[in-house]
Design a protein around this motif. Structure first.
Motif, PDB file in Angstrom:
ATOM      1  N   GLN A 144      31.706  31.305  41.007  1.00  0.00           N
ATOM      2  CA  GLN A 144      32.543  30.320  41.403  1.00  0.00           C
ATOM      3  C   GLN A 144      34.189  30.848  41.344  1.00  0.00           C
ATOM      4  O   GLN A 144      34.540  30.627  42.101  1.00  0.00           O
ATOM      5  N   ARG A 194      34.723  34.007  41.258  1.00  0.00           N
ATOM      6  CA  ARG A 194      35.123  35.026  42.099  1.00  0.00           C
ATOM      7  C   ARG A 194      35.531  34.475  43.578  1.00  0.00           C
ATOM      8  O   ARG A 194      36.254  35.229  44.369  1.00  0.00           O
ATOM      9  N   THR A 195      34.770  33.559  44.042  1.00  0.00           N
ATOM     10  CA  THR A 195      35.046  33.044  45.400  1.00  0.00           C
ATOM     11  C   THR A 195      36.522  32.427  45.381  1.00  0.00           C
ATOM     12  O   THR A 195      37.075  32.531  46.334  1.00  0.00           O
ATOM     13  N   GLN A 196      36.827  31.652  44.224  1.00  0.00           N
ATOM     14  CA  GLN A 196      38.229  31.246  44.302  1.00  0.00           C
ATOM     15  C   GLN A 196      39.149  32.416  44.361  1.00  0.00           C
ATOM     16  O   GLN A 196      40.309  32.404  44.891  1.00  0.00           O
ATOM     17  N   ALA A 230      39.100  35.240  45.305  1.00  0.00           N
ATOM     18  CA  ALA A 230      39.118  36.116  46.725  1.00  0.00           C
ATOM     19  C   ALA A 230      40.224  35.302  47.607  1.00  0.00           C
ATOM     20  O   ALA A 230      40.677  36.132  48.603  1.00  0.00           O
ATOM     21  N   HIS A 231      40.470  34.148  47.384  1.00  0.00           N
ATOM     22  CA  HIS A 231      41.623  33.406  48.202  1.00  0.00           C
ATOM     23  C   HIS A 231      42.905  33.438  47.540  1.00  0.00           C
ATOM     24  O   HIS A 231      43.978  32.801  48.219  1.00  0.00           O
ATOM     25  N   VAL A 232      42.998  34.313  46.530  1.00  0.00           N
ATOM     26  CA  VAL A 232      44.282  34.099  45.963  1.00  0.00           C
ATOM     27  C   VAL A 232      45.139  35.199  46.763  1.00  0.00           C
ATOM     28  O   VAL A 232      44.870  36.245  46.999  1.00  0.00           O
ATOM     29  N   SER A 233      46.346  34.802  46.905  1.00  0.00           N
ATOM     30  CA  SER A 233      47.494  35.606  47.687  1.00  0.00           C
ATOM     31  C   SER A 233      48.458  36.355  46.834  1.00  0.00           C
ATOM     32  O   SER A 233      48.836  35.663  45.738  1.00  0.00           O
TER      33      SER A 233
END
Length: 95
Positions: free
Chosen positions: A78, A80-82, A84-87
């Motif tokens: 979970q 890793r999924t979050q 992946a969306h970090v800018s």
């Protein structure tokens, strides 16, 4: 125990639960799936890794409010999924 101490303790997994929560800005309630474990966890241990056979499988989110012998763990998949969306761009901290 000081924040720099590292203690290894055993834990028993009770499975997954769907838990409601809010973000740090008191936004709308959302749900997330977390693992529930029986483990003696101190409030200072939030953010600590949970290992299984030497591999990180989650991160301690918090001790359960209703029972101090239970803790919630965010599974590494979970996270890793979050992540992946970090800018890399900056964000506002609001108020």
């Amino acid at each position: 125990m000081s924040p720099g101490d590292r203690v290894s303790t055993g834990a028993i997994s009770l499975g997954s639960v769907v838990a409601p929560g809010r973000d740090i800005y008191s936004g709308p309630i959302f749900t997330r799936t977390m693992d529930l474990v029986v483990a003696s966890v101190d409030a200072l241990e939030a953010g600590s890794p949970v290992l299984r056979h030497g591999v990180v499988v989650g991160v301690i989110a918090q001790r359960a409010a209703v029972d101090g012998s239970l803790a919630y763990v965010v599974p590494v998949a979970q996270l890793r999924t979050q992540l992946a969306h970090v800018s890399p761009a900056g964000v506002s901290t609001q108020h």
